[in-house]
Design an enzyme around this catalytic site. Structure first.
Site, PDB file in Angstrom:
ATOM      1  N   GLU A   1      -2.307 -64.946  48.000  1.00  0.00           N
ATOM      2  CA  GLU A   1      -3.167 -64.393  49.047  1.00  0.00           C
ATOM      3  C   GLU A   1      -3.980 -65.509  49.688  1.00  0.00           C
ATOM      4  OE1 GLU A   1      -7.598 -62.492  49.053  1.00  0.00           O
ATOM      5  OE2 GLU A   1      -6.287 -62.003  47.375  1.00  0.00           O
TER       6      GLU A   1
ATOM      7  N   LYS B   1      -7.951 -53.153  43.956  1.00  0.00           N
ATOM      8  CA  LYS B   1      -8.688 -54.375  43.634  1.00  0.00           C
ATOM      9  C   LYS B   1     -10.095 -53.957  43.206  1.00  0.00           C
ATOM     10  CE  LYS B   1     -10.777 -58.302  46.095  1.00  0.00           C
ATOM     11  NZ  LYS B   1     -10.727 -59.109  47.339  1.00  0.00           N
TER      12      LYS B   1
END
Length: 207
Positions: free
Chosen positions: A38, A127
Site C-alpha cells: 500500500e 482495518k
C-alpha cells in the site's frame, strides 16, 4: 472476494515512497514474502510508485493505495494499476466504488457501527485503526458481534513482538507502517524487517 489465498495477510504501508525507490523496495518486500503493498496518497509521488509496483508485482500479489478518502482517489489508484483500497476511515461511497471496480477493500474502522457500515458497503477486510486505541479487549469485542470469518487487520504500533497477542485477540492480518518502511531505509534493511514480520506471522499460525 476470497482472502484465504493472501498469505501472509500483511499489508506493507509504504508512506513517502518515491518512484525512484519503488522498484528496490518492491523487490525487497516481495522477496521476503509480502503480497500486499500500500502506498498512501497523502505524500507526493504516490500514484507513480503504485504504477511501478503494480507492474512488477508477482502473481497473487496486490498493490494499492492508502489514505484513499474520495471516489476520485479510487479512480486514480485504479487507473494507475492499483487493485486495493486502504483508508483510515469508513466512507461507504468510497468503499462501494472500489468494490464495484473489483478492488480489495480494507477501510478503517474503530467502532462496531463503522464496521457494519463498511461491510454493508462491500468491504472485504476491516482495518482496525488506530489499533492502539481499540486495544486487544476492543478487538475481542469486535469479533463477538461481527459475522464469523470477518478479516480483522490491526494497524498502528504493530511489531513482531506484539503480533501473537493481537492474533490471540482475533486479528487475522496486519497493516505495518513505520516499523517496516520509512524513506531512506536501505533495501537490505527493508528486506530484513519484512522477513522478521513474515516469520512472526508464521509463528502465530504454527502455535
Amino acid at each position: 472476494m476470497d482472502l484465504t489465498q493472501l498469505t501472509p495477510p500483511l499489508v506493507a504501508i509504504l508512506r513517502g515512497l518515491q518512484a525512484p525507490d519503488a522498484e528496490a523496495a518492491g523487490a525487497a518486500l516481495f522477496g521476503a514474502g509480502f503480497r500486499l503493498l500500500e502506498v498512501p496518497l497523502n505524500r507526493p509521488g504516490a500514484l507513480a510508485s503504485i504504477a511501478l509496483l503494480a507492474r512488477m508485482a508477482p502473481a497473487g500479489a496486490i498493490v494499492g493505495g492508502g489514505t484513499m478518502l474520495s471516489v476520485a482517489d479510487v479512480d486514480a489508484v485504479h487507473a494507475a494499476g492499483g487493485r486495493m483500497l486502504v483508508a483510515p476511515n469508513c466512507n461507504p461511497a468510497v468503499i462501494a466504488r472500489a468494490a464495484a471496480l473489483g478492488m480489495l477493500c480494507a477501510p478503517g474502522v474503530a467502532t462496531p457501527s463503522e464496521a457494519f457500515d463498511a461491510l454493508g458497503a462491500g468491504a472485504h477486510a476491516l482495518k482496525i485503526f488506530p489499533a492502539e486505541m481499540v486495544g486487544y479487549a476492543g478487538l475481542k469485542a469486535f469479533k463477538t458481534v461481527l459475522p464469523p470469518g470477518t478479516p480483522l487487520w490491526p494497524v498502528g504500533g504493530v511489531s513482531p513482538e506484539t503480533m501473537p497477542a493481537w492474533v490471540a485477540a482475533g486479528a487475522t492480518g496486519f497493516g505495518i507502517g513505520g516499523a517496516l518502511y520509512a524513506p531512506g531505509v536501505t533495501p537490505a534493511e527493508l528486506g530484513a524487517r519484512a522477513a522478521a514480520f513474515v516469520a512472526a506471522w508464521q509463528s502465530t499460525q504454527a502455535s
